[in-house]
Design a protein around this motif. Structure first.
Motif, PDB file in Angstrom:
ATOM      1  N   HIS A 194       0.855  -1.273  -0.116  1.00  0.00           N
ATOM      2  CA  HIS A 194      -0.045  -0.011   0.061  1.00  0.00           C
ATOM      3  C   HIS A 194       0.863   1.493  -0.124  1.00  0.00           C
ATOM      4  O   HIS A 194       0.680   2.367  -0.666  1.00  0.00           O
ATOM      5  CB  HIS A 194      -1.099   0.154   1.084  1.00  0.00           C
ATOM      6  CG  HIS A 194      -1.950   1.193   1.288  1.00  0.00           C
ATOM      7  ND1 HIS A 194      -2.838   1.661   0.503  1.00  0.00           N
ATOM      8  CD2 HIS A 194      -1.635   2.206   2.208  1.00  0.00           C
ATOM      9  CE1 HIS A 194      -3.424   2.767   0.594  1.00  0.00           C
ATOM     10  NE2 HIS A 194      -2.826   3.009   1.895  1.00  0.00           N
ATOM     11  N   TRP A 195       1.909   1.312   0.840  1.00  0.00           N
ATOM     12  CA  TRP A 195       2.941   2.407   0.811  1.00  0.00           C
ATOM     13  C   TRP A 195       3.631   2.670  -0.693  1.00  0.00           C
ATOM     14  O   TRP A 195       3.499   3.781  -1.201  1.00  0.00           O
ATOM     15  CB  TRP A 195       3.998   2.213   1.692  1.00  0.00           C
ATOM     16  CG  TRP A 195       4.968   3.216   1.553  1.00  0.00           C
ATOM     17  CD1 TRP A 195       5.282   4.584   2.305  1.00  0.00           C
ATOM     18  CD2 TRP A 195       6.416   3.029   0.938  1.00  0.00           C
ATOM     19  NE1 TRP A 195       6.258   5.064   2.027  1.00  0.00           N
ATOM     20  CE2 TRP A 195       7.226   4.182   1.133  1.00  0.00           C
ATOM     21  CE3 TRP A 195       6.728   2.001   0.110  1.00  0.00           C
ATOM     22  CZ2 TRP A 195       8.183   4.428   0.716  1.00  0.00           C
ATOM     23  CZ3 TRP A 195       8.298   2.343  -0.513  1.00  0.00           C
ATOM     24  CH2 TRP A 195       8.882   3.673  -0.031  1.00  0.00           C
ATOM     25  N   ARG A 196       3.854   1.583  -1.358  1.00  0.00           N
ATOM     26  CA  ARG A 196       4.587   1.607  -2.699  1.00  0.00           C
ATOM     27  C   ARG A 196       3.556   2.196  -3.501  1.00  0.00           C
ATOM     28  O   ARG A 196       3.638   2.990  -4.341  1.00  0.00           O
ATOM     29  CB  ARG A 196       4.938   0.158  -3.215  1.00  0.00           C
ATOM     30  CG  ARG A 196       6.234  -0.159  -2.676  1.00  0.00           C
ATOM     31  CD  ARG A 196       6.697  -1.307  -3.421  1.00  0.00           C
ATOM     32  NE  ARG A 196       5.844  -2.226  -3.710  1.00  0.00           N
ATOM     33  CZ  ARG A 196       5.642  -3.488  -3.363  1.00  0.00           C
ATOM     34  NH1 ARG A 196       6.389  -3.932  -2.241  1.00  0.00           N
ATOM     35  NH2 ARG A 196       4.924  -4.208  -3.934  1.00  0.00           N
ATOM     36  N   ARG A 197       2.086   1.727  -3.588  1.00  0.00           N
ATOM     37  CA  ARG A 197       1.162   2.210  -4.275  1.00  0.00           C
ATOM     38  C   ARG A 197       0.709   3.726  -4.130  1.00  0.00           C
ATOM     39  O   ARG A 197       0.108   4.322  -5.226  1.00  0.00           O
ATOM     40  CB  ARG A 197      -0.156   1.379  -4.392  1.00  0.00           C
ATOM     41  CG  ARG A 197      -0.035   0.021  -5.048  1.00  0.00           C
ATOM     42  CD  ARG A 197      -1.357  -0.583  -5.029  1.00  0.00           C
ATOM     43  NE  ARG A 197      -2.006  -0.594  -3.864  1.00  0.00           N
ATOM     44  CZ  ARG A 197      -2.124  -1.521  -3.063  1.00  0.00           C
ATOM     45  NH1 ARG A 197      -1.576  -2.694  -3.168  1.00  0.00           N
ATOM     46  NH2 ARG A 197      -3.022  -1.484  -1.904  1.00  0.00           N
ATOM     47  N   THR A 198       0.830   4.012  -2.716  1.00  0.00           N
ATOM     48  CA  THR A 198       0.289   5.503  -2.761  1.00  0.00           C
ATOM     49  C   THR A 198       1.520   6.479  -2.712  1.00  0.00           C
ATOM     50  O   THR A 198       1.515   7.274  -3.537  1.00  0.00           O
ATOM     51  CB  THR A 198      -0.587   5.545  -1.304  1.00  0.00           C
ATOM     52  OG1 THR A 198       0.154   4.683  -0.344  1.00  0.00           O
ATOM     53  CG2 THR A 198      -1.823   4.443  -1.608  1.00  0.00           C
ATOM     54  N   THR A 199       2.305   6.394  -1.496  1.00  0.00           N
ATOM     55  CA  THR A 199       3.261   7.365  -1.344  1.00  0.00           C
ATOM     56  C   THR A 199       4.213   7.233  -2.278  1.00  0.00           C
ATOM     57  O   THR A 199       4.455   8.528  -2.788  1.00  0.00           O
ATOM     58  CB  THR A 199       3.884   7.014   0.152  1.00  0.00           C
ATOM     59  OG1 THR A 199       3.061   6.734   1.108  1.00  0.00           O
ATOM     60  CG2 THR A 199       4.714   8.017   0.733  1.00  0.00           C
ATOM     61  N   LEU A 200       4.808   6.059  -2.677  1.00  0.00           N
ATOM     62  CA  LEU A 200       6.100   6.343  -3.476  1.00  0.00           C
ATOM     63  C   LEU A 200       5.408   6.571  -4.788  1.00  0.00           C
ATOM     64  O   LEU A 200       6.126   7.536  -5.556  1.00  0.00           O
ATOM     65  CB  LEU A 200       6.687   5.098  -3.420  1.00  0.00           C
ATOM     66  CG  LEU A 200       7.840   4.781  -4.526  1.00  0.00           C
ATOM     67  CD1 LEU A 200       9.153   5.742  -3.859  1.00  0.00           C
ATOM     68  CD2 LEU A 200       8.370   3.321  -4.365  1.00  0.00           C
ATOM     69  N   SER A 201       4.492   5.941  -5.209  1.00  0.00           N
ATOM     70  CA  SER A 201       3.895   6.403  -6.639  1.00  0.00           C
ATOM     71  C   SER A 201       3.677   7.692  -6.821  1.00  0.00           C
ATOM     72  O   SER A 201       4.018   8.459  -7.813  1.00  0.00           O
ATOM     73  CB  SER A 201       2.994   5.497  -7.153  1.00  0.00           C
ATOM     74  OG  SER A 201       1.793   5.524  -6.201  1.00  0.00           O
ATOM     75  N   THR A 202       2.908   8.469  -5.922  1.00  0.00           N
ATOM     76  CA  THR A 202       2.640   9.749  -5.752  1.00  0.00           C
ATOM     77  C   THR A 202       3.803  10.778  -5.938  1.00  0.00           C
ATOM     78  O   THR A 202       4.099  11.695  -6.459  1.00  0.00           O
ATOM     79  CB  THR A 202       2.064  10.284  -4.518  1.00  0.00           C
ATOM     80  OG1 THR A 202       0.809   9.268  -4.519  1.00  0.00           O
ATOM     81  CG2 THR A 202       1.367  11.606  -4.547  1.00  0.00           C
ATOM     82  N   TRP A 203       5.018  10.600  -5.052  1.00  0.00           N
ATOM     83  CA  TRP A 203       6.133  11.212  -5.082  1.00  0.00           C
ATOM     84  C   TRP A 203       6.882  11.064  -6.554  1.00  0.00           C
ATOM     85  O   TRP A 203       7.281  12.196  -7.119  1.00  0.00           O
ATOM     86  CB  TRP A 203       6.941  10.618  -4.002  1.00  0.00           C
ATOM     87  CG  TRP A 203       8.581  11.259  -4.187  1.00  0.00           C
ATOM     88  CD1 TRP A 203       8.716  12.587  -3.773  1.00  0.00           C
ATOM     89  CD2 TRP A 203       9.613  10.752  -4.593  1.00  0.00           C
ATOM     90  NE1 TRP A 203      10.220  12.875  -3.957  1.00  0.00           N
ATOM     91  CE2 TRP A 203      10.655  11.826  -4.403  1.00  0.00           C
ATOM     92  CE3 TRP A 203       9.923   9.478  -5.006  1.00  0.00           C
ATOM     93  CZ2 TRP A 203      12.002  11.664  -4.633  1.00  0.00           C
ATOM     94  CZ3 TRP A 203      11.312   9.422  -5.325  1.00  0.00           C
ATOM     95  CH2 TRP A 203      12.245  10.360  -5.228  1.00  0.00           C
ATOM     96  N   VAL A 204       6.894  10.130  -7.216  1.00  0.00           N
ATOM     97  CA  VAL A 204       7.677   9.765  -8.436  1.00  0.00           C
ATOM     98  C   VAL A 204       6.716  10.526  -9.606  1.00  0.00           C
ATOM     99  O   VAL A 204       7.359  11.270 -10.287  1.00  0.00           O
ATOM    100  CB  VAL A 204       7.835   8.168  -8.768  1.00  0.00           C
ATOM    101  CG1 VAL A 204       7.914   8.058 -10.260  1.00  0.00           C
ATOM    102  CG2 VAL A 204       8.612   7.525  -7.848  1.00  0.00           C
ATOM    103  N   ILE A 205       5.363  10.480  -9.526  1.00  0.00           N
ATOM    104  CA  ILE A 205       4.648  11.320 -10.527  1.00  0.00           C
ATOM    105  C   ILE A 205       4.842  12.721 -10.527  1.00  0.00           C
ATOM    106  O   ILE A 205       5.182  13.357 -11.367  1.00  0.00           O
ATOM    107  CB  ILE A 205       3.086  11.038 -10.377  1.00  0.00           C
ATOM    108  CG1 ILE A 205       2.901   9.481 -10.774  1.00  0.00           C
ATOM    109  CG2 ILE A 205       2.240  11.952 -11.083  1.00  0.00           C
ATOM    110  CD1 ILE A 205       1.450   8.948 -10.364  1.00  0.00           C
TER     111      ILE A 205
END
Length: 156
Positions: free
Chosen positions: A86-97
């Motif tokens: 869930h952290w990868r799907r939300t926090t990390l992916s948002t930061w990368v975008i």
């Protein structure tokens, strides 16, 4: 309303996909079947839809009971893995975008001083700290979370 009509969450979907992976590893599912069933499990909204994905497969030693608490402790660590996913799907992916967006914005507005480094690094620090915490929850086992009780004093 029957038990099959009750809605499921990410933890139940992740537990089902983990069981599907075990069946795939055991040779009970082909790659195509595994992909189809995993997609269906991830899109499932009710327990009945999750049960349908597992109908012709034998039970495996994983919990098949619905989760009744927010973060139950299982020996296989499925809720912790789900939290990290869930952290990868939300926090990390948002930061990368947003990091990519900042770089594109910088490039299209004249590409002067590379100002995107500041929001990328500032926000990235918070993302990294939350990632370390999320990964630490995956790596810790239940035995590490409970300290040993002191035994009787030795008389040697």
């Amino acid at each position: 309303m029957t038990d099959r009509d009750i809605r499921v969450g990410d933890v139940e979907r992740d537990e089902t996909t983990a069981r599907l992976a075990e069946h795939f590893a055991a040779g009970r599912l082909s790659r195509e079947e595994f992909d189809e069933r995993t997609s269906a499990a991830l899109a499932a909204r009710t327990r009945g839809e999750l049960d349908h994905v597992m109908t012709d497969l034998p039970s495996v030693p994983a919990t098949t009971e619905p989760s009744t608490t927010a973060a139950p402790v299982h020996s296989n660590g499925a809720p912790q893995r789900a939290a990290f996913a869930h952290w990868r799907r939300t926090t990390l992916s948002t930061w990368v975008i947003f990091a990519v967006f900042f770089v594109i914005l910088w490039a299209t507005t004249g590409a002067g001083s590379f100002w995107p480094i500041w929001p990328i690094l500032g926000w990235g620090l918070g993302v990294a700290i939350s990632g370390v915490k999320a990964y630490g929850e995956v790596e810790s086992s239940p035995s590490e979370q409970h300290p040993q009780l002191p035994g009787p004093p030795s008389t040697s």
